[in-house]
Design a protein around this motif. Structure first.
Motif, PDB file in Angstrom:
ATOM      1  N   GLY A   5       8.655  -4.415   8.740  1.00 41.84           N
ATOM      2  CA  GLY A   5       7.597  -4.531   9.736  1.00 41.84           C
ATOM      3  C   GLY A   5       7.038  -5.936   9.854  1.00 41.84           C
ATOM      4  N   LEU A   6       6.739  -6.562   8.731  1.00 39.11           N
ATOM      5  CA  LEU A   6       6.170  -7.913   8.777  1.00 39.11           C
ATOM      6  C   LEU A   6       7.157  -8.931   9.324  1.00 39.11           C
ATOM      7  N   ARG A   7       8.420  -8.795   8.962  1.00 38.00           N
ATOM      8  CA  ARG A   7       9.436  -9.774   9.376  1.00 38.00           C
ATOM      9  C   ARG A   7      10.143  -9.374  10.667  1.00 38.00           C
ATOM     10  N   GLN A   8       9.847  -8.160  11.161  1.00 44.31           N
ATOM     11  CA  GLN A   8      10.561  -7.653  12.340  1.00 44.31           C
ATOM     12  C   GLN A   8      12.067  -7.761  12.117  1.00 44.31           C
ATOM     13  N   ASP A   9      12.503  -7.278  10.942  1.00 46.14           N
ATOM     14  CA  ASP A   9      13.888  -7.405  10.512  1.00 46.14           C
ATOM     15  C   ASP A   9      14.437  -6.020  10.176  1.00 46.14           C
ATOM     16  N   THR A  10      15.236  -5.489  11.080  1.00 43.47           N
ATOM     17  CA  THR A  10      15.772  -4.136  10.883  1.00 43.47           C
ATOM     18  C   THR A  10      16.871  -4.069   9.826  1.00 43.47           C
ATOM     19  N   VAL A  12      16.355  -4.892   6.805  1.00 42.29           N
ATOM     20  CA  VAL A  12      15.664  -4.519   5.567  1.00 42.29           C
ATOM     21  C   VAL A  12      15.424  -3.014   5.618  1.00 42.29           C
ATOM     22  N   THR A  13      16.429  -2.279   5.177  1.00 42.86           N
ATOM     23  CA  THR A  13      16.395  -0.816   5.196  1.00 42.86           C
ATOM     24  C   THR A  13      16.034  -0.287   3.816  1.00 42.86           C
ATOM     25  N   PRO A  14      15.646   0.977   3.727  1.00 42.61           N
ATOM     26  CA  PRO A  14      15.418   1.559   2.393  1.00 42.61           C
ATOM     27  C   PRO A  14      16.640   1.415   1.485  1.00 42.61           C
ATOM     28  N   LEU A  15      17.833   1.580   2.031  1.00 43.77           N
ATOM     29  CA  LEU A  15      19.047   1.444   1.228  1.00 43.77           C
ATOM     30  C   LEU A  15      19.210   0.010   0.725  1.00 43.77           C
ATOM     31  N   ALA A  16      18.976  -0.974   1.589  1.00 42.97           N
ATOM     32  CA  ALA A  16      19.105  -2.378   1.174  1.00 42.97           C
ATOM     33  C   ALA A  16      18.129  -2.708   0.053  1.00 42.97           C
ATOM     34  N   VAL A  17      16.894  -2.232   0.173  1.00 42.56           N
ATOM     35  CA  VAL A  17      15.895  -2.494  -0.865  1.00 42.56           C
ATOM     36  C   VAL A  17      16.253  -1.750  -2.150  1.00 42.56           C
ATOM     37  N   ALA A  18      16.691  -0.511  -2.022  1.00 45.43           N
ATOM     38  CA  ALA A  18      17.073   0.267  -3.206  1.00 45.43           C
ATOM     39  C   ALA A  18      18.252  -0.378  -3.933  1.00 45.43           C
ATOM     40  N   ASN A  19      19.243  -0.830  -3.186  1.00 41.21           N
ATOM     41  CA  ASN A  19      20.385  -1.498  -3.812  1.00 41.21           C
ATOM     42  C   ASN A  19      19.953  -2.771  -4.526  1.00 41.21           C
ATOM     43  N   TYR A  20      19.132  -3.567  -3.879  1.00 39.43           N
ATOM     44  CA  TYR A  20      18.618  -4.794  -4.494  1.00 39.43           C
ATOM     45  C   TYR A  20      17.821  -4.467  -5.762  1.00 39.43           C
ATOM     46  N   ALA A  21      16.952  -3.479  -5.686  1.00 41.81           N
ATOM     47  CA  ALA A  21      16.133  -3.102  -6.839  1.00 41.81           C
ATOM     48  C   ALA A  21      17.005  -2.677  -8.009  1.00 41.81           C
ATOM     49  N   GLN A  22      18.019  -1.906  -7.741  1.00 42.19           N
ATOM     50  CA  GLN A  22      18.902  -1.456  -8.816  1.00 42.19           C
ATOM     51  C   GLN A  22      19.695  -2.626  -9.391  1.00 42.19           C
ATOM     52  N   GLU A  23      20.254  -3.454  -8.523  1.00 47.36           N
ATOM     53  CA  GLU A  23      21.062  -4.600  -8.978  1.00 47.36           C
ATOM     54  C   GLU A  23      20.244  -5.585  -9.806  1.00 47.36           C
ATOM     55  N   GLN A  24      18.971  -5.753  -9.474  1.00 47.10           N
ATOM     56  CA  GLN A  24      18.130  -6.749 -10.130  1.00 47.10           C
ATOM     57  C   GLN A  24      17.281  -6.176 -11.269  1.00 47.10           C
ATOM     58  N   GLY A  45      11.521 -12.086   2.049  1.00 43.90           N
ATOM     59  CA  GLY A  45      10.715 -13.004   2.855  1.00 43.90           C
ATOM     60  C   GLY A  45       9.246 -12.659   2.956  1.00 43.90           C
ATOM     61  N   ILE A  46       8.757 -11.856   2.023  1.00 43.48           N
ATOM     62  CA  ILE A  46       7.330 -11.535   2.035  1.00 43.48           C
ATOM     63  C   ILE A  46       6.719 -11.856   0.675  1.00 43.48           C
ATOM     64  N   GLN A  47       5.418 -12.023   0.700  1.00 48.68           N
ATOM     65  CA  GLN A  47       4.670 -12.307  -0.522  1.00 48.68           C
ATOM     66  C   GLN A  47       3.750 -11.140  -0.799  1.00 48.68           C
ATOM     67  N   GLY A  48       3.782 -10.657  -2.047  1.00 49.76           N
ATOM     68  CA  GLY A  48       2.923  -9.547  -2.439  1.00 49.76           C
ATOM     69  C   GLY A  48       2.047  -9.956  -3.604  1.00 49.76           C
ATOM     70  N   GLU A  49       0.809  -9.496  -3.561  1.00 50.91           N
ATOM     71  CA  GLU A  49      -0.080  -9.727  -4.692  1.00 50.91           C
ATOM     72  C   GLU A  49      -0.905  -8.486  -4.955  1.00 50.91           C
ATOM     73  N   GLU A  50      -1.190  -8.268  -6.218  1.00 49.68           N
ATOM     74  CA  GLU A  50      -1.959  -7.104  -6.618  1.00 49.68           C
ATOM     75  C   GLU A  50      -3.342  -7.173  -5.972  1.00 49.68           C
ATOM     76  N   LEU A  51      -3.840  -6.017  -5.575  1.00 51.10           N
ATOM     77  CA  LEU A  51      -5.140  -5.917  -4.922  1.00 51.10           C
ATOM     78  C   LEU A  51      -6.011  -4.962  -5.725  1.00 51.10           C
ATOM     79  N   ALA A  52      -7.209  -5.404  -6.052  1.00 49.34           N
ATOM     80  CA  ALA A  52      -8.141  -4.562  -6.800  1.00 49.34           C
ATOM     81  C   ALA A  52      -8.621  -3.406  -5.932  1.00 49.34           C
ATOM     82  N   LEU A  53      -8.863  -2.262  -6.577  1.00 50.73           N
ATOM     83  CA  LEU A  53      -9.404  -1.119  -5.857  1.00 50.73           C
ATOM     84  C   LEU A  53     -10.758  -1.472  -5.272  1.00 50.73           C
ATOM     85  N   GLY A  54     -10.989  -0.995  -4.086  1.00 50.13           N
ATOM     86  CA  GLY A  54     -12.276  -1.197  -3.432  1.00 50.13           C
ATOM     87  C   GLY A  54     -12.131  -1.057  -1.934  1.00 50.13           C
ATOM     88  N   GLU A  55     -13.003  -0.287  -1.351  1.00 49.30           N
ATOM     89  CA  GLU A  55     -12.911  -0.035   0.090  1.00 49.30           C
ATOM     90  C   GLU A  55     -13.063  -1.315   0.901  1.00 49.30           C
TER      91      GLU A  55
END
Length: 127
Positions: A5-10, A12-24, A45-55
């Motif tokens: 969604g962020l990269r507008q890149d189709t 990046v499928t669940p299978l592609a991510v799952a394969n990468y996760a398993q391989e790495q 191509g995305i950056q993730g950071e932990e987010l503290a709980l809080g509305e």
């Protein structure tokens, strides 16, 4: 979902991510490592950071267009563990994408309904 969604890149499928996760080594019999949410996501191509709980922090990030992945514990979404995406803030409620349920994804959620089930969460932006 988040990377595609962020990269507008189709490609990046669940299978592609799952394969990468398993391989790495981000996936084992215990499930998906939380390191995939911060370190591993850079591969897509995305950056993730932990987010503290809080509305207020959830609202701020969603209103800024930053999706949030939540690791959910037992409750409405799972009996053991499951990931959902918080995708928007609308009229004081949260829009979600639950890959296991179209009906839960169509519903708006109050933060208070979700918080007791959240084990951890990460916020995302394009690298």
């Amino acid at each position: 979902m988040v990377a595609a969604g962020l990269r507008q890149d189709t490609s990046v499928t669940p299978l592609a991510v799952a394969n990468y996760a398993q391989e790495q080594g981000y996936y084992s019999e215990a499930g998906t490592s939380w390191d995939l949410m911060t370190t591993g996501c850079e591969q897509f191509g995305i950056q993730g950071e932990e987010l503290a709980l809080g509305e207020s922090s959830v609202k701020e990030q969603l209103e800024s267009g930053h999706p949030i992945i939540c690791s959910m514990g037992p409750g409405t979404f799972t009996i053991e563990g499951h990931y959902i995406v918080l995708s928007g803030w609308k009229n004081g409620m949260i829009e979600i994408h639950d890959p296991n349920s179209v009906s839960r994804s169509k519903k708006l959620w109050a933060y208070g309904e979700l918080e007791p089930q959240i084990k951890n969460m990460w916020v995302y932006s394009v690298k």
